[in-house]
Design a protein around this motif. Structure first.
Motif, PDB file in Angstrom:
ATOM      1  N   THR A   1      18.527 -84.939  55.862  1.00 16.21           N
ATOM      2  CA  THR A   1      17.442 -85.286  56.787  1.00 16.21           C
ATOM      3  C   THR A   1      16.100 -85.268  56.064  1.00 16.21           C
ATOM      4  O   THR A   1      15.979 -84.764  54.946  1.00 16.21           O
ATOM      5  N   LEU A   2      15.101 -85.777  56.723  1.00 16.35           N
ATOM      6  CA  LEU A   2      13.747 -85.781  56.188  1.00 16.35           C
ATOM      7  C   LEU A   2      13.192 -84.371  56.019  1.00 16.35           C
ATOM      8  O   LEU A   2      12.227 -84.153  55.284  1.00 16.35           O
TER       9      LEU A   2
ATOM     10  N   ARG B   1       4.284 -90.195  63.773  1.00  9.44           N
ATOM     11  CA  ARG B   1       5.107 -90.142  64.977  1.00  9.44           C
ATOM     12  C   ARG B   1       6.474 -90.773  64.725  1.00  9.44           C
ATOM     13  O   ARG B   1       7.495 -90.282  65.198  1.00  9.44           O
ATOM     14  N   LEU B   2       6.496 -91.843  63.950  1.00 12.31           N
ATOM     15  CA  LEU B   2       7.768 -92.487  63.622  1.00 12.31           C
ATOM     16  C   LEU B   2       8.607 -91.593  62.705  1.00 12.31           C
ATOM     17  O   LEU B   2       9.833 -91.570  62.814  1.00 12.31           O
ATOM     18  N   VAL B   3       7.953 -90.878  61.805  1.00 12.15           N
ATOM     19  CA  VAL B   3       8.668 -89.950  60.930  1.00 12.15           C
ATOM     20  C   VAL B   3       9.351 -88.868  61.770  1.00 12.15           C
ATOM     21  O   VAL B   3      10.527 -88.529  61.548  1.00 12.15           O
ATOM     22  N   LEU B   4       8.639 -88.334  62.745  1.00 11.40           N
ATOM     23  CA  LEU B   4       9.208 -87.293  63.604  1.00 11.40           C
ATOM     24  C   LEU B   4      10.364 -87.847  64.424  1.00 11.40           C
ATOM     25  O   LEU B   4      11.409 -87.194  64.575  1.00 11.40           O
ATOM     26  N   ALA B   5      10.210 -89.057  64.953  1.00  9.28           N
ATOM     27  CA  ALA B   5      11.287 -89.670  65.731  1.00  9.28           C
ATOM     28  C   ALA B   5      12.514 -89.909  64.859  1.00  9.28           C
ATOM     29  O   ALA B   5      13.656 -89.716  65.300  1.00  9.28           O
ATOM     30  N   ALA B   6      12.293 -90.327  63.613  1.00  9.83           N
ATOM     31  CA  ALA B   6      13.406 -90.550  62.695  1.00  9.83           C
ATOM     32  C   ALA B   6      14.130 -89.245  62.384  1.00  9.83           C
ATOM     33  O   ALA B   6      15.365 -89.209  62.292  1.00  9.83           O
ATOM     34  N   LEU B   7      13.385 -88.160  62.226  1.00  9.57           N
ATOM     35  CA  LEU B   7      13.979 -86.855  61.961  1.00  9.57           C
ATOM     36  C   LEU B   7      14.879 -86.432  63.119  1.00  9.57           C
ATOM     37  O   LEU B   7      16.005 -85.964  62.915  1.00  9.57           O
TER      38      LEU B   7
ATOM     39  N   GLU C   1      14.815 -84.691  74.740  1.00 12.57           N
ATOM     40  CA  GLU C   1      13.741 -84.630  73.750  1.00 12.57           C
ATOM     41  C   GLU C   1      12.418 -84.452  74.489  1.00 12.57           C
ATOM     42  O   GLU C   1      12.077 -85.243  75.352  1.00 12.57           O
ATOM     43  N   GLN C   2      11.716 -83.405  74.136  1.00  4.38           N
ATOM     44  CA  GLN C   2      10.441 -83.101  74.796  1.00  4.38           C
ATOM     45  C   GLN C   2       9.345 -83.010  73.751  1.00  4.38           C
ATOM     46  O   GLN C   2       9.400 -82.204  72.827  1.00  4.38           O
ATOM     47  N   ALA C   3       8.335 -83.857  73.893  1.00  2.00           N
ATOM     48  CA  ALA C   3       7.197 -83.834  72.976  1.00  2.00           C
ATOM     49  C   ALA C   3       6.188 -82.791  73.447  1.00  2.00           C
ATOM     50  O   ALA C   3       6.055 -82.521  74.642  1.00  2.00           O
TER      51      ALA C   3
ATOM     52  N   HIS D   1       2.654 -83.002  66.661  1.00  2.00           N
ATOM     53  CA  HIS D   1       3.853 -83.635  66.135  1.00  2.00           C
ATOM     54  C   HIS D   1       4.984 -82.602  66.082  1.00  2.00           C
ATOM     55  O   HIS D   1       5.382 -82.124  65.013  1.00  2.00           O
ATOM     56  N   ARG D   2       5.433 -82.276  67.266  1.00  2.00           N
ATOM     57  CA  ARG D   2       6.535 -81.329  67.450  1.00  2.00           C
ATOM     58  C   ARG D   2       7.378 -81.824  68.619  1.00  2.00           C
ATOM     59  O   ARG D   2       6.853 -82.166  69.676  1.00  2.00           O
ATOM     60  N   THR D   3       8.688 -81.878  68.409  1.00  2.00           N
ATOM     61  CA  THR D   3       9.614 -82.300  69.453  1.00  2.00           C
ATOM     62  C   THR D   3      10.697 -81.247  69.614  1.00  2.00           C
ATOM     63  O   THR D   3      11.267 -80.772  68.624  1.00  2.00           O
ATOM     64  N   LEU D   4      10.982 -80.903  70.858  1.00  2.00           N
ATOM     65  CA  LEU D   4      12.067 -79.972  71.157  1.00  2.00           C
ATOM     66  C   LEU D   4      13.307 -80.771  71.522  1.00  2.00           C
ATOM     67  O   LEU D   4      13.330 -81.477  72.529  1.00  2.00           O
TER      68      LEU D   4
END
Length: 241
Positions: A29-30, A114-120, A149-151, A162-165
């Motif tokens: 993963t990233l 944001r795209l990096v986080l979504a990709a992760l 997924e909760q931003a 830039h944190r997602t649960l």
């Protein structure tokens, strides 16, 4: 429930493989090596040469087992556990007390983040639910009932961290104890056997094994009964040598 702990530790190995830490394969993963068990990234772990450090933190937040029905046997249960994975782009933040690690707030300055986080987050789902690396995880998880997924954001303050649960609600195998032989209960034992040697997860499970000692049941030797009309019987289950 130890089955829930097995689920989290198997996810740790899938997302942060022992072979990747040894340098024989690439990290999947990233987040790279920045994958943590039941804690967030520490300030000293942050890569200050980068704009942010992608990271994952795994937690087991809830688990329960319930009877399959009113007439079900003691061990006839269904079990469910929740695996929470915090994916974030961590940076060095500062307040009056000094520096600390926190999720980046770059919504206005770095739209690619944001795209990096979504990709992760997508990589995590792919590995656990479909990838070869998630085979041990799927030995514990019978079915993923729900993924959320909760931003993290505070719109009223103009903040978007830039944190997602990532929340995986999973139907899992319940704990199955071996009272005759002791040792790790299932499905913990199967996960232990599937994990590579010297892995973080295997070391944690090996430390638990000694706590499960033999607790053999007292053998049944005699049955007493009443068949009605005042007639009683006694049956011995032992045999003379």
């Amino acid at each position: 429930m130890l089955a829930a702990e097995a689920m989290r530790l198997a996810a740790m190995e899938a997302l942060n493989p022992t072979a990747a830490n040894a340098g024989t394969i690439a990290f999947p993963t990233l987040a790279g090596k920045f994958v943590y068990d039941s804690r967030s990234i520490a300030l000293e772990d942050l890569d200050r040469t980068r704009d942010y450090t992608p990271t994952l933190a795994l937690f087991t937040s809830e688990s329960h087992a319930s009877s399959m029905g009113e007439a079900a046997a003691m061990g006839d249960t269904s079990a469910r556990a929740t695996l929470e994975i915090v994916a974030e782009l961590a940076v060095v933040a500062q307040d009056g007390d000094g520096e600390f690690a926190d999720a980046a707030d770059m919504a206005q300055t770095d739209t690619d983040a944001r795209l990096v986080l979504a990709a992760l987050c997508s990589q995590v789902r792919c590995l656990l639910q479909y990838g070869n690396a998630g085979l041990a995880w799927r030995r514990v998880v019978k079915q993923v009932a729900e993924v959320r997924e909760q931003a993290f954001a505070s719109p009223e303050l103009g903040l978007r961290y830039h944190r997602t649960l990532l929340t995986f609600v999973c139907d899992i195998a319940d704990d199955e104890f071996d009272l005759e032989n002791g040792g790790l209960p299932e499905p913990l034992l199967s996960v232990f056997n599937a994990l590579p040697e010297n892995s973080y997860a295997k070391e944690k499970l090996a430390a638990l094994a000694s706590h499960f000692t033999v607790d053999a049941r007292t053998p049944l030797e005699v049955i007493h009964g009443d068949i009605g009309s005042g007639l009683a019987f006694e049956a011995s289950l032992t045999t003379d040598p």
